[in-house]
Design a protein around this motif. Sequence first.
Motif, PDB file in Angstrom:
ATOM      1  N   UNK A  12     -11.801 -86.984 -10.204  1.00 19.33           N
ATOM      2  CA  UNK A  12     -10.702 -86.358  -9.406  1.00 19.33           C
ATOM      3  C   UNK A  12      -9.280 -86.498  -9.821  1.00 19.33           C
ATOM      4  N   UNK A  13      -9.144 -87.802 -10.505  1.00 22.56           N
ATOM      5  CA  UNK A  13      -7.655 -88.163 -11.165  1.00 22.56           C
ATOM      6  C   UNK A  13      -7.347 -87.242 -12.133  1.00 22.56           C
TER       7      UNK A  13
ATOM      8  N   UNK B 125     -12.849 -84.022 -16.831  1.00 19.08           N
ATOM      9  CA  UNK B 125     -13.245 -84.090 -15.367  1.00 19.08           C
ATOM     10  C   UNK B 125     -14.489 -83.781 -14.983  1.00 19.08           C
TER      11      UNK B 125
ATOM     12  N   UNK C 176      -8.412 -84.426 -13.007  1.00 17.51           N
ATOM     13  CA  UNK C 176      -8.291 -82.997 -12.360  1.00 17.51           C
ATOM     14  C   UNK C 176      -6.707 -82.740 -11.809  1.00 17.51           C
ATOM     15  N   UNK C 177      -6.682 -83.907 -10.917  1.00 14.29           N
ATOM     16  CA  UNK C 177      -5.212 -83.516 -10.325  1.00 14.29           C
ATOM     17  C   UNK C 177      -3.883 -83.770 -11.119  1.00 14.29           C
ATOM     18  N   UNK C 178      -4.138 -84.777 -12.147  1.00 16.01           N
ATOM     19  CA  UNK C 178      -3.098 -85.175 -13.298  1.00 16.01           C
ATOM     20  C   UNK C 178      -3.151 -83.836 -14.133  1.00 16.01           C
TER      21      UNK C 178
ATOM     22  N   UNK D 278     -18.181 -85.794 -13.701  1.00 11.55           N
ATOM     23  CA  UNK D 278     -18.831 -85.472 -12.576  1.00 11.55           C
ATOM     24  C   UNK D 278     -20.262 -84.664 -12.897  1.00 11.55           C
TER      25      UNK D 278
ATOM     26  N   UNK E  91      -3.405 -80.638 -13.132  1.00 15.84           N
ATOM     27  CA  UNK E  91      -2.746 -79.790 -12.159  1.00 15.84           C
ATOM     28  C   UNK E  91      -1.176 -79.884 -12.524  1.00 15.84           C
ATOM     29  N   UNK E  92      -0.874 -81.398 -11.939  1.00 20.92           N
ATOM     30  CA  UNK E  92       0.523 -81.930 -11.684  1.00 20.92           C
ATOM     31  C   UNK E  92       1.185 -81.524 -13.228  1.00 20.92           C
TER      32      UNK E  92
ATOM     33  N   UNK F 132     -19.076 -94.467  -8.022  1.00 21.14           N
ATOM     34  CA  UNK F 132     -17.688 -94.371  -7.578  1.00 21.14           C
ATOM     35  C   UNK F 132     -16.540 -94.119  -8.278  1.00 21.14           C
TER      36      UNK F 132
ATOM     37  N   UNK G 115     -19.354 -92.555  -2.312  1.00 12.34           N
ATOM     38  CA  UNK G 115     -19.017 -93.810  -2.900  1.00 12.34           C
ATOM     39  C   UNK G 115     -19.520 -95.184  -1.999  1.00 12.34           C
TER      40      UNK G 115
ATOM     41  N   UNK H 260      -0.679 -82.914  -5.070  1.00 11.05           N
ATOM     42  CA  UNK H 260      -1.301 -83.708  -5.924  1.00 11.05           C
ATOM     43  C   UNK H 260      -0.800 -84.944  -6.177  1.00 11.05           C
TER      44      UNK H 260
ATOM     45  N   UNK I 102     -16.572 -90.817 -10.180  1.00 18.55           N
ATOM     46  CA  UNK I 102     -16.011 -89.759  -9.519  1.00 18.55           C
ATOM     47  C   UNK I 102     -14.385 -89.814  -9.178  1.00 18.55           C
ATOM     48  N   UNK I 103     -14.009 -90.945  -8.919  1.00 18.17           N
ATOM     49  CA  UNK I 103     -12.565 -91.125  -8.817  1.00 18.17           C
ATOM     50  C   UNK I 103     -11.838 -90.553  -9.959  1.00 18.17           C
TER      51      UNK I 103
ATOM     52  N   UNK J  27      -6.333 -91.665  -4.771  1.00 20.82           N
ATOM     53  CA  UNK J  27      -7.408 -92.045  -5.728  1.00 20.82           C
ATOM     54  C   UNK J  27      -6.897 -93.547  -6.174  1.00 20.82           C
TER      55      UNK J  27
ATOM     56  N   UNK K  43     -12.454 -99.927  -4.207  1.00 26.15           N
ATOM     57  CA  UNK K  43     -13.400-100.372  -4.843  1.00 26.15           C
ATOM     58  C   UNK K  43     -13.526-101.707  -5.876  1.00 26.15           C
TER      59      UNK K  43
ATOM     60  N   UNK L 178     -20.465 -83.425  -4.497  1.00 27.13           N
ATOM     61  CA  UNK L 178     -19.607 -83.925  -5.334  1.00 27.13           C
ATOM     62  C   UNK L 178     -18.786 -82.567  -5.830  1.00 27.13           C
TER      63      UNK L 178
ATOM     64  N   UNK M  34      -3.190 -88.353  -5.825  1.00 27.25           N
ATOM     65  CA  UNK M  34      -3.179 -89.301  -6.877  1.00 27.25           C
ATOM     66  C   UNK M  34      -3.186 -90.744  -6.277  1.00 27.25           C
TER      67      UNK M  34
END
Lengths: 253, 253
Positions: free
Chosen positions: B38-39, B4, B41-43, B8, B45-46, B31, A12, A64, B34-35, A71, A78, A34, A68
């Motif tokens: 990532x977000x 997700x 993916x984590x959400x 990417x 899982x959570x 940027x 980034x 997690x 990508x974020x 992020x 950004x 990535x 979060x």
Amino acid sequence: MHNFSLLHDDIMDGDTERRHRPTAWTVYGVGAAILAGDALLMLAQDLLLEGPAPQGLWASRCLSAAVQRLIAGQGADLAFERRDDVTLDECTQMAGDKTAALMACACSIGAIYVGAPATLAMGLAGFGAHVGLAFQLTDDLLGIWGAPEVTGKPVMSDLRARKKSLPVVAALTSGTEPGRELAALLATPRALTEDELARGARLVAAAGGRAWAEAEADAALALAGTCLAEAGMPEDVRAEFAHIAEFITARQW
Amino acid sequence: MHNFSLLHDDIMDGDTERRHRPTAWTVYGVGAAILAGDALLMLAQDLLLEGPAPQGLWASRCLSAAVQRLIAGQGADLAFERRDDVTLDECTQMAGDKTAALMACACSIGAIYVGAPATLAMGLAGFGAHVGLAFQLTDDLLGIWGAPEVTGKPVMSDLRARKKSLPVVAALTSGTEPGRELAALLATPRALTEDELARGARLVAAAGGRAWAEAEADAALALAGTCLAEAGMPEDVRAEFAHIAEFITARQW
């Protein structure tokens, strides 16, 4: 987890070097970098969930939640690049999300995973959050006044990139004459010359941005020490944590 | 989770459009895309870990295992771009990792999360894996012979990008004369003309790559149906799943 975020972060920011070594995306390509970041993140979660119940699950959710916030902070960072009205509160909140949440997690996740008492886990999380903020303030100071051979980045790299770092935003929102001059300088619609960059650094200091960041970093470091003292750990372990905090917030100009 | 990986994936492939809509990175920047990946993916899982124990944890580990295979497949896909000796086995393995693992997870994770019987969850996972492979084969066929107004991509886009897709690798490894001609054509050190692309498509077919991919897709779809029949679900639900499988593997030239 630090590695995951760094891999994506470097892409980034377009950083070609970190800690005097070429960044992953410059060596393996953006796609592979990535993927490597995604893989590290998933592996970390999976490894925690393989652990004993229920602590493995607590640790996984701690990670997690931190990711979060990381992020959210990175996203704000950004977005700030395209804004010229970022407040110091917003900027501090961003640093809290981007850096402090990650450090709080890194410092406490081990204690959580082994089922340590809540006092200890919370103390370590508080320690990490304050050290994280102190680290970000120090990193922002080094981004302007750090020696290239120490930072591994060009001199005044953050000013060159016109990053809304904490000392810069403190200067811009200071309501002082040097603060207004700095705003005008950063609005120059072309790359800044070396002379202009040096003047920019002087204006950040004259507007109080440097002194503010130094005082905030010292205050955060003191709070980190308090958290540590209240966490209830053996003295030699506490001393090691305190040493790490001092090491990563040392200002080497 | 699909979102997700798509976020990417689009960046890695440099795709500017998906399903007739501009991709996230072209609208919000690399940027932010990508974020966002990532977000998500984590959400995901959570959210799963918030659920009832122990099924929430099983579902979470099902997702992370799928994402790890997805990443392995995507990594292999990237590596294949720089190799001219990819075997059909490697290519099928890659498709199994990249697409089938994700579909197997998507089809079974709901059953796992609510603690459905193992027969049902395993049946749905098998169904998803076979449908995923059938989908990838179909997608690869459409990447050569699909109508641009259906695929949302330029005509013969995969040949243009010289992607080592399944029908192409089947043709290249066929040991036939058209297969050798195709290899020579794809080694041309410049962009291929429209005439050359049309010839490439004819060579893939003449080398048996098209017929092989169509037969494999049909076989995978049949296996998916068998898994479904053995999963032990009410007939109307089974019919809905079968309908979805037919829909996403329909070949619209």
